[in-house]
Design an enzyme around this catalytic site. Structure first.
Site, PDB file in Angstrom:
ATOM      1  N   LYS A  76     -32.901   8.305  20.577  1.00 31.84           N
ATOM      2  CA  LYS A  76     -33.942   9.001  19.809  1.00 31.84           C
ATOM      3  C   LYS A  76     -33.415   9.328  18.410  1.00 31.84           C
ATOM      4  O   LYS A  76     -32.244   9.690  18.241  1.00 31.84           O
ATOM      5  CB  LYS A  76     -34.338  10.282  20.557  1.00 31.84           C
ATOM      6  CG  LYS A  76     -35.546  11.007  19.961  1.00 31.84           C
ATOM      7  CD  LYS A  76     -35.932  12.211  20.816  1.00 31.84           C
ATOM      8  CE  LYS A  76     -37.102  12.978  20.219  1.00 31.84           C
ATOM      9  NZ  LYS A  76     -37.524  14.118  21.043  1.00 31.84           N
ATOM     10  N   SER A 154     -42.525  14.738  22.049  1.00 28.66           N
ATOM     11  CA  SER A 154     -42.103  14.062  20.838  1.00 28.66           C
ATOM     12  C   SER A 154     -41.295  12.791  21.088  1.00 28.66           C
ATOM     13  O   SER A 154     -41.140  11.964  20.198  1.00 28.66           O
ATOM     14  CB  SER A 154     -41.262  15.019  19.994  1.00 28.66           C
ATOM     15  OG  SER A 154     -40.065  15.371  20.671  1.00 28.66           O
ATOM     16  N   SER A 178     -41.064  17.690  25.668  1.00 27.53           N
ATOM     17  CA  SER A 178     -40.985  16.425  24.924  1.00 27.53           C
ATOM     18  C   SER A 178     -40.248  15.293  25.629  1.00 27.53           C
ATOM     19  O   SER A 178     -40.218  14.184  25.119  1.00 27.53           O
ATOM     20  CB  SER A 178     -40.336  16.664  23.555  1.00 27.53           C
ATOM     21  OG  SER A 178     -41.228  17.324  22.709  1.00 27.53           O
TER      22      SER A 178
END
Length: 491
Positions: A76, A154, A178
């Site tokens: 990420k 997210s 998330s």
């Protein structure tokens, strides 16, 4: 089956037997990533690093190879990776290449993992649909009509990449859901560990008392393998717990006889879709059939969790994001003649931060301001303590894990909520934020497809530091559900 479609456990076995090389596996993932460009999951590609790491992994093969030797992963964009763009999906960090490695990525590389590249996400992890990214929306590989669906947020890029077999696993972060919400939207497994289990050092901060990194994988076993490599005490993170890391994979015995599973009555929300309600009931029955005892429980302060979260998280964000000012790194606005340092701060932040980040920074600054600190922030902190106490009392009563829905719906279309009241979007976190406020471990497991053919997940919440027990419960649920559906390839 193509090599990139393997699970981490399956690839590990194939590599150990010499049926596959790490270079071949990495090449298969790089080809899948190339074909998967329409998903917009990977935003910075690192093929040279990946092949170098894969060649090194092939040189280490044997009985004493580390846990993730030769396993290709996506990282990420929130994790700082040395010499590789680490932007947190924000224009304000454009051009930022850290000179250091986050503890999590250092641990993964130490365990032999291969980095394919950096993954799309909501800007500074603020969002539930991956629509606030400076790279544009990530797209869910699941498609049931002509719409493009959100992969959740997210960690939307991470979820899309794992679900579409672009990588074997990915790192995510979870501040209010998330990891778990995008896992549920894409039919994969995502675990948020206990706060302090995984180091936050080198992870771009959103809300420091809530953020926690975790793995996003195709199966519970893969999550156990990857979490073991990511976990451990880090003296560079003052909130990191100095506790031994259990063998999470060895804990997957599949035996939960006599365990007590709590069903919180407060999670039965008004207007909850009948499909989610039915899925929840079915999940409880599966665990009961496996020998667990199902117990109705009460978590009375649940209804205050969302408002408390949306005071505490923006407050911490407004403090954390104050460091982005255009002085030392990242974007700096072009200044006119006579502009001073305050003009530079204002113009840089106006240009660099997206709308949702600006909204949350302003909310956070407001609730921390002199006249409102007690009315909002301190009150939210007191509510947080009550939410944590609810869980403490339930666990003290002998409950081993708690079963809830992971999300209030299956994946929705990109753009469908963007124009709505932002509070509508915030309601996506209704089942997940309590876990962050209480610092507990939580996992999302894919259980079924809804009537439209989209994946739906259930969430299990565990006792503090009992990721081993939690993963075992998740393993039982996964086995009973037998979820093997994959998205039809349209990209």
């Amino acid at each position: 089956m193509n090599a990139n479609e393997l699970t981490i456990a399956g690839a590990r076995d194939a590599l150990a037997k010499g049926e596959l090389s790490a270079v071949d596996l990495t090449m298969a993932c790089l080809a899948a990533m190339d074909a998967g460009t329409p998903l917009n999951a990977f935003v910075h590609l690192t093929p040279d690093i990946a092949l170098e790491q894969a060649r090194a992994a092939d040189g280490r093969r044997g009985a004493d190879a580390p846990a993730l030797n030769g396993i290709p992963l996506g990282i990420k964009d929130l994790f700082c990776t040395k010499g590789v763009p680490s932007q947190a999906a924000s224009n304000i960090l454009k051009g930022f290449r850290p000179e250091y490695e986050s503890t999590v990525t250092a641990k993964l590389f130490g365990a032999g993992a291969v980095m394919l590249g950096k993954l799309n996400m909501d800007e500074f992890a603020m969002g539930s649909s991956n629509e606030t990214s400076c790279y544009g929306d990530a797209v869910n590989p699941w498609k049931v009509d002509d719409r493009k669906l959100t992969p959740g947020g997210s960690s939307g890029g991470s979820a899309a990449a794992v679900a579409a077999d672009l990588c074997l696993g990915a790192t995510g972060t979870d501040t209010g859901g998330s990891i778990r919400q995008p896992a549920a939207f894409t039919g994969i497994v995502g675990i948020k560990p206990t706060y302090g289990r995984v180091s936050r050092w080198g992870v771009v901060a959103f809300a420091s008392s809530l953020d926690q990194a975790g793995p996003m994988t195709k199966t519970v076993r893969d999550a156990a393998i990857m979490l073991g490599a990511m976990s451990g005490h880090d003296p560079k993170d003052s909130t990191s717990a100095d506790l031994a890391v259990p063998d999470f994979e060895a804990a997957l015995t599949g035996d939960i006889r006599g365990r007590k599973i709590g069903i919180p009555r407060e999670y039965r929300m008004d207007g909850m879709p009948a499909e989610i309600e039915a899925l929840w009931t079915r999940g409880a029955e599966m665990l009961k059939d496996a020998g667990a005892e199902i117990v109705d429980i009460s978590l009375p302060h649940t209804k205050y969790a969302l408002p408390a979260y949306y005071v505490i998280a923006p407050a911490e964000a407004s403090s954390n994001l104050a460091r982005y000012d255009g002085v030392r790194y990242g974007h700096r606005a072009k200044l006119g003649q006579g502009d001073g340092i305050v003009d530079m701060y204002e113009k840089t932040r106006a240009e660099g931060f997206g709308k949702e980040v600006q909204r949350r920074v302003m909310i956070g600054t407001y609730v921390l301001s002199a006249g409102f600190y007690d009315a909002y922030y301190n009150r939210a902190r007191r509510v947080r303590a009550l939410i944590k106490r609810d869980f403490d009392l339930v666990f003290a009563d002998g409950i081993d894990a708690i079963l809830t829905p992971a999300t209030p719906s299956s994946a929705f279309g990109l753009g469908e909520m963007a124009s709505a009241d932002p509070v509508e979007m915030y309601l996506n976190d209704v089942f997940t934020v309590t876990v962050n406020l209480a610092g507990l471990p939580g996992v999302s497991v894919p259980v079924a497809l809804d009537a439209k053919g989209l994946p739906m997940g259930l969430q299990l919440i565990g006792r503090p530091w009992d990721e081993a027990g939690l993963l075992n419960h998740a393993h039982v649920l996964e086995r009973a559900a037998g979820f093997v559906a994959k998205p039809q390839k349209w990209w």
